[in-house]
Design a protein around this motif. Structure first.
Motif, PDB file in Angstrom:
ATOM      1  N   ILE A   1     -39.032 -21.114 124.213  1.00  0.00           N
ATOM      2  CA  ILE A   1     -38.115 -22.301 125.067  1.00  0.00           C
ATOM      3  C   ILE A   1     -39.344 -23.026 125.984  1.00  0.00           C
ATOM      4  N   SER A   2     -39.966 -23.736 125.302  1.00  0.00           N
ATOM      5  CA  SER A   2     -41.152 -24.600 126.139  1.00  0.00           C
ATOM      6  C   SER A   2     -41.154 -25.937 125.592  1.00  0.00           C
ATOM      7  N   PRO A   3     -40.804 -27.138 126.368  1.00  0.00           N
ATOM      8  CA  PRO A   3     -40.786 -28.454 125.658  1.00  0.00           C
ATOM      9  C   PRO A   3     -42.471 -28.668 125.457  1.00  0.00           C
TER      10      PRO A   3
ATOM     11  N   SER B   1     -32.030 -36.677 122.077  1.00  0.00           N
ATOM     12  CA  SER B   1     -31.210 -36.942 123.683  1.00  0.00           C
ATOM     13  C   SER B   1     -30.795 -35.644 123.856  1.00  0.00           C
ATOM     14  N   LEU B   2     -30.387 -34.751 123.149  1.00  0.00           N
ATOM     15  CA  LEU B   2     -29.834 -33.254 123.382  1.00  0.00           C
ATOM     16  C   LEU B   2     -30.637 -32.241 122.464  1.00  0.00           C
ATOM     17  N   THR B   3     -31.195 -31.352 123.136  1.00  0.00           N
ATOM     18  CA  THR B   3     -31.804 -30.378 122.342  1.00  0.00           C
ATOM     19  C   THR B   3     -31.227 -29.137 122.729  1.00  0.00           C
ATOM     20  N   ARG B   4     -30.871 -28.075 121.615  1.00  0.00           N
ATOM     21  CA  ARG B   4     -30.431 -27.017 121.707  1.00  0.00           C
ATOM     22  C   ARG B   4     -31.586 -25.897 121.158  1.00  0.00           C
ATOM     23  N   TRP B   5     -31.830 -24.922 121.932  1.00  0.00           N
ATOM     24  CA  TRP B   5     -32.959 -23.975 121.653  1.00  0.00           C
ATOM     25  C   TRP B   5     -32.130 -22.632 120.893  1.00  0.00           C
ATOM     26  N   THR B   6     -32.273 -22.430 119.797  1.00  0.00           N
ATOM     27  CA  THR B   6     -31.868 -21.172 119.162  1.00  0.00           C
ATOM     28  C   THR B   6     -32.976 -20.236 118.680  1.00  0.00           C
ATOM     29  N   PHE B   7     -32.631 -19.157 118.158  1.00  0.00           N
ATOM     30  CA  PHE B   7     -33.320 -18.177 117.791  1.00  0.00           C
ATOM     31  C   PHE B   7     -34.800 -18.328 117.140  1.00  0.00           C
ATOM     32  N   TRP B   8     -34.632 -19.430 116.399  1.00  0.00           N
ATOM     33  CA  TRP B   8     -35.756 -19.938 115.519  1.00  0.00           C
ATOM     34  C   TRP B   8     -36.636 -21.018 115.741  1.00  0.00           C
ATOM     35  N   GLY B   9     -35.826 -21.674 116.880  1.00  0.00           N
ATOM     36  CA  GLY B   9     -36.489 -23.002 117.321  1.00  0.00           C
ATOM     37  C   GLY B   9     -35.528 -24.104 117.961  1.00  0.00           C
ATOM     38  N   ALA B  10     -36.270 -25.087 118.324  1.00  0.00           N
ATOM     39  CA  ALA B  10     -35.350 -26.222 118.853  1.00  0.00           C
ATOM     40  C   ALA B  10     -34.667 -27.214 117.893  1.00  0.00           C
ATOM     41  N   CYS B  11     -33.325 -27.353 118.145  1.00  0.00           N
ATOM     42  CA  CYS B  11     -32.149 -28.113 117.054  1.00  0.00           C
ATOM     43  C   CYS B  11     -31.765 -29.252 117.811  1.00  0.00           C
TER      44      CYS B  11
ATOM     45  N   TYR C   1     -26.570 -21.058 120.515  1.00  0.00           N
ATOM     46  CA  TYR C   1     -27.860 -21.344 121.194  1.00  0.00           C
ATOM     47  C   TYR C   1     -28.068 -20.731 122.299  1.00  0.00           C
ATOM     48  N   TRP C   2     -29.352 -20.753 122.669  1.00  0.00           N
ATOM     49  CA  TRP C   2     -29.409 -20.264 124.004  1.00  0.00           C
ATOM     50  C   TRP C   2     -29.292 -20.958 125.141  1.00  0.00           C
ATOM     51  N   ILE C   3     -29.792 -22.204 124.961  1.00  0.00           N
ATOM     52  CA  ILE C   3     -29.686 -23.349 126.102  1.00  0.00           C
ATOM     53  C   ILE C   3     -29.581 -24.547 125.364  1.00  0.00           C
ATOM     54  N   GLU C   4     -28.645 -25.482 125.744  1.00  0.00           N
ATOM     55  CA  GLU C   4     -28.768 -26.967 125.566  1.00  0.00           C
ATOM     56  C   GLU C   4     -29.175 -27.888 126.695  1.00  0.00           C
TER      57      GLU C   4
ATOM     58  N   LEU D   1     -23.805 -17.268 122.388  1.00  0.00           N
ATOM     59  CA  LEU D   1     -25.161 -16.288 121.929  1.00  0.00           C
ATOM     60  C   LEU D   1     -25.631 -15.300 123.057  1.00  0.00           C
ATOM     61  N   MET D   2     -25.450 -15.775 124.364  1.00  0.00           N
ATOM     62  CA  MET D   2     -25.923 -14.997 125.495  1.00  0.00           C
ATOM     63  C   MET D   2     -24.644 -13.882 125.530  1.00  0.00           C
ATOM     64  N   GLY D   3     -23.344 -13.833 125.290  1.00  0.00           N
ATOM     65  CA  GLY D   3     -22.414 -12.903 125.281  1.00  0.00           C
ATOM     66  C   GLY D   3     -22.858 -11.856 124.370  1.00  0.00           C
ATOM     67  N   ILE D   4     -23.174 -12.546 122.964  1.00  0.00           N
ATOM     68  CA  ILE D   4     -23.411 -11.707 121.970  1.00  0.00           C
ATOM     69  C   ILE D   4     -24.634 -10.668 122.323  1.00  0.00           C
ATOM     70  N   GLY D   5     -25.463 -11.384 122.891  1.00  0.00           N
ATOM     71  CA  GLY D   5     -26.650 -10.291 123.188  1.00  0.00           C
ATOM     72  C   GLY D   5     -26.354  -9.126 124.132  1.00  0.00           C
ATOM     73  N   TRP D   6     -25.642  -9.604 125.435  1.00  0.00           N
ATOM     74  CA  TRP D   6     -25.576  -8.654 126.340  1.00  0.00           C
ATOM     75  C   TRP D   6     -24.272  -7.617 125.736  1.00  0.00           C
ATOM     76  N   ALA D   7     -23.552  -8.042 124.863  1.00  0.00           N
ATOM     77  CA  ALA D   7     -22.428  -7.256 124.028  1.00  0.00           C
ATOM     78  C   ALA D   7     -23.374  -5.875 123.297  1.00  0.00           C
ATOM     79  N   SER D   8     -24.425  -6.449 122.749  1.00  0.00           N
ATOM     80  CA  SER D   8     -25.107  -5.637 121.891  1.00  0.00           C
ATOM     81  C   SER D   8     -25.758  -4.497 122.887  1.00  0.00           C
ATOM     82  N   VAL D   9     -26.215  -4.686 124.008  1.00  0.00           N
ATOM     83  CA  VAL D   9     -26.654  -3.736 125.023  1.00  0.00           C
ATOM     84  C   VAL D   9     -25.742  -2.982 125.442  1.00  0.00           C
ATOM     85  N   VAL D  10     -24.453  -3.214 125.692  1.00  0.00           N
ATOM     86  CA  VAL D  10     -23.425  -2.256 125.937  1.00  0.00           C
ATOM     87  C   VAL D  10     -23.133  -1.254 124.963  1.00  0.00           C
ATOM     88  N   VAL D  11     -23.015  -1.971 123.594  1.00  0.00           N
ATOM     89  CA  VAL D  11     -23.032  -1.170 122.491  1.00  0.00           C
ATOM     90  C   VAL D  11     -23.891  -0.033 122.492  1.00  0.00           C
ATOM     91  N   SER D  12     -25.233  -0.597 122.237  1.00  0.00           N
ATOM     92  CA  SER D  12     -26.291   0.327 122.101  1.00  0.00           C
ATOM     93  C   SER D  12     -26.356   1.476 123.162  1.00  0.00           C
TER      94      SER D  12
END
Length: 328
Positions: free
Chosen positions: A86-88, A57-67, A43-46, A189-200
């Motif tokens: 990511i906009s409540p 009470s707790l919401t996680r924002w993923t790539f496809w929406g809030a869960c 998830y991006w942010i909780e 998920l944030m680490g996966i994103g920046w790892a893809s940047v380094v690899v690319s």
């Protein structure tokens, strides 16, 4: 053999990085689509959304929406959609108890998240096609230029997608903090994103080096004289003088007489410039004047006056002059 082994090693590493980059992008895109481990931890942010209407009470924002976060598992409802921001305000359709920054900067959160979603798909398309063509390039290097162009676009869109998503996530965390609500960025998920940047970036640099080296090698293969010409055509190289039919250097109007040529008479190099006659001091420099200087006046006729001393220089005026008429 060592050069071939190094080249093969770089190819294998680049192929591995291509596969890893595609896998990282796929893991990012499928976050929020399944409740199985380990995707349910992406998830991006909780954030604490207690008290906001239509939110848990707790919401996680993923790539496809809030869960929802239930027992440390991401449980998503059926309201997932593409380019979910990511906009409540837009997620829960209310402004009640929503932190103020989400209301005042609503457009920033909305467009950063949506553009990031689009850029992720474009990056996956370019990098995925580049990965397939890279495998085929081991059989034929003709498509290497196409792979290089595709990977250049893929790298740019991958970097832009991660930067935009990181900006939106960081702004969302600050907005929740300012609203006295707890928020945590999803490190996985944030680490996966920046790892893809380094690899690319690695893939793009490796393809650039490979493509450039192939172009240089093909150039010298088709022009074998280019390397030798490049070595000689430098600032300190001095071109050799052209030779005439007899093998002697060709002299122009301003060239001095060669040292091994002996002359028993005065020879005119150009109008207004004369060389010394035989018997003169050869250590003296030869006076040369440009063509634009007029010729000096004719020398006076020889005199038989014995009191004038010995003249070491004489000039042959015509071919009919008696060689015995030498002034003394």
């Amino acid at each position: 053999m060592a050069k071939f082994s190094t080249r093969l090693f770089i190819k294998l590493v680049t192929l591995l990085f291509f596969a890893g980059n595609v896998l990282l992008l796929i893991l990012t895109i499928i976050s929020g689509t399944t409740q199985h481990y380990p995707v349910n931890r992406f998830y991006w942010i909780e954030a604490d959304t207690d008290g906001i209407p239509n939110a848990s009470s707790l919401t996680r924002w993923t790539f496809w929406g809030a869960c929802d976060n239930i027992n440390d598992r991401t449980v998503c409802s059926d309201n997932l959609a593409a380019a979910y921001p990511i906009s409540p305000v837009d997620n829960f359709h209310t402004e009640t108890n929503v932190p103020h920054k989400f209301v005042s900067n609503r457009d920033a959160f909305y467009y950063l998240s949506r553009f990031s979603f689009c850029f992720y798909w474009i990056a996956l398309a370019f990098i995925g096609v580049s990965f397939i063509l890279y495998i085929l390039s081991w059989c034929s290097e003709v498509i290497l230029q196409v792979i290089f162009i595709l990977m250049a676009f893929g790298c740019v869109f991958n970097v832009c997608a991660v930067i935009l998503q990181t900006a939106a996530t960081a702004m969302a965390k600050r907005a929740f903090k300012d609203g006295d609500r707890k928020a945590t960025i999803g490190a996985a998920l944030m680490g996966i994103g920046w790892a893809s940047v380094v690899v690319s970036i690695w893939e793009f640099v490796a393809l650039a080096v490979w493509f450039t080296s192939d172009k240089i090698r093909d150039h010298y293969r088709n022009n074998p004289q280019s390397l030798s010409e490049k070595r000689h055509n430098n600032f300190f190289h001095r071109d050799t003088e052209p030779l005439d039919m007899q093998g002697q250097p060709v002299m122009d109007a301003y060239s001095p007489a060669p040292p091994n040529v002996a002359s028993n008479t005065a020879t005119m190099v150009n109008p207004g410039a004369y060389t010394a006659a035989e018997g003169a001091n050869t250590s003296l420099p030869i006076v040369q004047e440009p063509l634009t200087v007029p010729a000096p006046a004719a020398a006076p006729p020889p005199e038989t006056n014995a009191h004038r001393g010995i003249n070491f220089f004489h000039i042959r005026r015509t071919q009919k002059q008696n060689p015995d008429d030498v002034s003394v």
